[in-house]
Design a protein around this motif. Sequence first.
Motif, PDB file in Angstrom:
ATOM      1  N   ALA A   1      -6.395  -0.811   2.676  1.00  0.00           N
ATOM      2  CA  ALA A   1      -5.222   0.047   2.484  1.00  0.00           C
ATOM      3  C   ALA A   1      -4.802   0.067   1.015  1.00  0.00           C
ATOM      4  O   ALA A   1      -4.445   1.117   0.469  1.00  0.00           O
ATOM      5  CB  ALA A   1      -4.071  -0.436   3.362  1.00  0.00           C
ATOM      6  N   LEU A   2      -4.854  -1.097   0.375  1.00  0.00           N
ATOM      7  CA  LEU A   2      -4.453  -1.162  -1.034  1.00  0.00           C
ATOM      8  C   LEU A   2      -5.443  -0.396  -1.914  1.00  0.00           C
ATOM      9  O   LEU A   2      -5.044   0.310  -2.854  1.00  0.00           O
ATOM     10  CB  LEU A   2      -4.368  -2.630  -1.481  1.00  0.00           C
TER      11      LEU A   2
ATOM     12  N   TYR B   1      -5.614  -4.994   4.747  1.00  0.00           N
ATOM     13  CA  TYR B   1      -4.773  -4.902   3.555  1.00  0.00           C
ATOM     14  C   TYR B   1      -5.603  -4.492   2.342  1.00  0.00           C
ATOM     15  O   TYR B   1      -5.211  -3.600   1.581  1.00  0.00           O
ATOM     16  CB  TYR B   1      -4.085  -6.250   3.304  1.00  0.00           C
TER      17      TYR B   1
ATOM     18  N   ALA C   1      -4.843   3.259  -1.534  1.00  0.00           N
ATOM     19  CA  ALA C   1      -3.587   3.712  -2.140  1.00  0.00           C
ATOM     20  C   ALA C   1      -3.626   3.663  -3.665  1.00  0.00           C
ATOM     21  O   ALA C   1      -3.046   4.525  -4.328  1.00  0.00           O
ATOM     22  CB  ALA C   1      -2.432   2.854  -1.622  1.00  0.00           C
ATOM     23  N   ARG C   2      -4.261   2.668  -4.230  1.00  0.00           N
ATOM     24  CA  ARG C   2      -4.131   2.433  -5.675  1.00  0.00           C
ATOM     25  C   ARG C   2      -5.410   2.690  -6.463  1.00  0.00           C
ATOM     26  O   ARG C   2      -5.403   2.590  -7.688  1.00  0.00           O
ATOM     27  CB  ARG C   2      -3.699   0.981  -5.938  1.00  0.00           C
TER      28      ARG C   2
ATOM     29  N   PRO D   1       0.824  -1.222   0.000  1.00  0.00           N
ATOM     30  CA  PRO D   1       0.000   0.000   0.000  1.00  0.00           C
ATOM     31  C   PRO D   1       0.857   1.272   0.000  1.00  0.00           C
ATOM     32  O   PRO D   1       0.412   2.306  -0.492  1.00  0.00           O
ATOM     33  CB  PRO D   1      -0.807  -0.119   1.297  1.00  0.00           C
TER      34      PRO D   1
ATOM     35  N   ALA E   1      -6.327  -1.894  -7.420  1.00  0.00           N
ATOM     36  CA  ALA E   1      -6.304  -2.736  -6.222  1.00  0.00           C
ATOM     37  C   ALA E   1      -6.939  -4.095  -6.513  1.00  0.00           C
ATOM     38  O   ALA E   1      -6.387  -5.142  -6.156  1.00  0.00           O
ATOM     39  CB  ALA E   1      -7.014  -2.045  -5.063  1.00  0.00           C
TER      40      ALA E   1
END
Lengths: 178, 422
Positions: free
Chosen positions: B282-283, B279, B286-287, B183, B292
């Motif tokens: 968060a991924l 996870y 972030a993406r 992330p 993701a």
Amino acid sequence: MSSPARSALPDGALHQLDPLLLDAAVAAFLNRESRLADESRYEEWLALWTDDIHYWVPSGAGNYDRDRRISFINDNRNRLTTRIRQLQTGLRYAQTPVSPMRRVVSNIELLSVGADELEVGSNFVLYELSLQASNELRIWAGRSTHVLHRRDSELAMSRKVVELVNASQPLPNMAFLL
Amino acid sequence: MNPALSAVAASLDVSERITPDRVHGSLYTDPDVFDAELQRIFHRGWSFVGHESEVPGVGDWVSRRVGRDPVLLVRTRAGEVTVLANRCAHRGVQLCTGSSGTNGSFSCMFHGWTYALTGELRAVPQPIGQGTAAAELALDRPRAVDRYRGFVFANPSGGAGPLAEHLGVGGRELLDWAADLSPTGELDLSAGWLGQRSPSNWKMWAESDNDGYHLGRLHASLWRVAPGTQYESAALAGEERVVSTCRDRGNGHIELEFWKGYDKDLAWLGTGREKVADYVAALTAARGAERAEELLWKGPPHALIFPNLFLGEMNLAIIEPVSAGQTIHHHTPLLLGGVSPGFNTRVLRQSEAAMGPAGFLLPDDATASERMQVAFAGTGGWMDLSRGLQREVFEGTDRVGHVSDETVNRGFWRHYRAVMTP
């Protein structure tokens, strides 16, 4: 002629037994464990373990956080059982044929003795013939620390830590029982 | 030209030993070929040295080899990561022993020459008698060092052109992909490396790490006792049912696309989405949802960055050539930045299961390579690498085949042949 009873323990707390009897029982256990490993007698070797176990071959001295740093072997009961079953398939090519092995266990020292369990340290030298491809004779050496428990009139192990002399170095195939 | 290179190796022509569908086994066993590889691949070209996360603090170093040359990957006081010869400029004594450490400077145990973290010679004991001025002396270093997404590469000759060109679009995509799984975009290669030493040639490891054909046979013992892995649908279900592919991305970078054959997302992690909700969140944050979701399905890449970096799903491996008949395969779990400790511990446990000299997979690969080394030890003989030649297709400049096809081997050897031209 009958074979002598192996590692037969008298009743009573371990730390209250005659020290000579206890020493003899521990040595007999380690000798037997070594022979079963040498001869790849997987089922009998696995039977030496208690239910809740830890079999550890650290990458260096065994003093680090196993959740943060990688180990060569770091088995609980489930993973060790899988390891043994894989060997028993007959298709584990890294041990087909199994490596002829002989190890010498010595310098046996009782490190602590409680009522129900004890810790014992020993050194070993192991000669392994890697028959699977190269036919190299490989020498392994290190220190083992076992935690042993009374199981009826015998001993059983719940923990075995093998700190190889060259544990910080790249190692060749180690698909046998250490 | 390296003065140490034998005249035979310098003029060696291997082109006749590599055809479009056959390779001669002497390329694994011939010491002259090995010497020529050190020169033409590891000196004249780019190879992987280490990752920036391995040396997080000033003065942190790890010990590596570029070809056979011992080097240190070092974090300088300026926060830069550099690569220095692990060899005193005076009489050639190795400066650092062990695999890693932290130093304020590097001081030679023989006469006490002392170097800054950047490699400049800072102090010479009894300086009045010193001949060559200290300012003109320093630790050797590769002429070119560059990095991409934290992955540090070296090209000792400095003549290989830009790293980005060596990686190409394909190599950069693979490294982006590995880093994007975090992330924060950061990897955390802090779990240490295990080395597997094997009496076999380094190229066998580059190939077997990326061989999608052998899984069902060589690793049958594992599938029998550990059913339900992601490889069942991705590689083991039978040639006609498996939809996974392999890909030659050019420049010797080759890939197995197991992800196409997964039957659910997060199959690569062996767990359900709800178990790693942190996870996933968060991924996604972030993406973005689209990337993701793509990453959650695909997981990590399975690929070789030519010549020595194996992106082995949730492991990184370095293939270290020792001699024609000796290789060390080093690996570390691909721990991610920005995830829970529990996530990384799961990755560590998976790595211990699969990899290393006692793992459930790698010892069998080692055995196959070692038997190849034994079998080719005499005059050698030809290998057939024609599998899938009739069905591979181009996607752009990539060649793509069934996951079991030797499109990847042919891609490796095509590039090898090109860079091995004297």
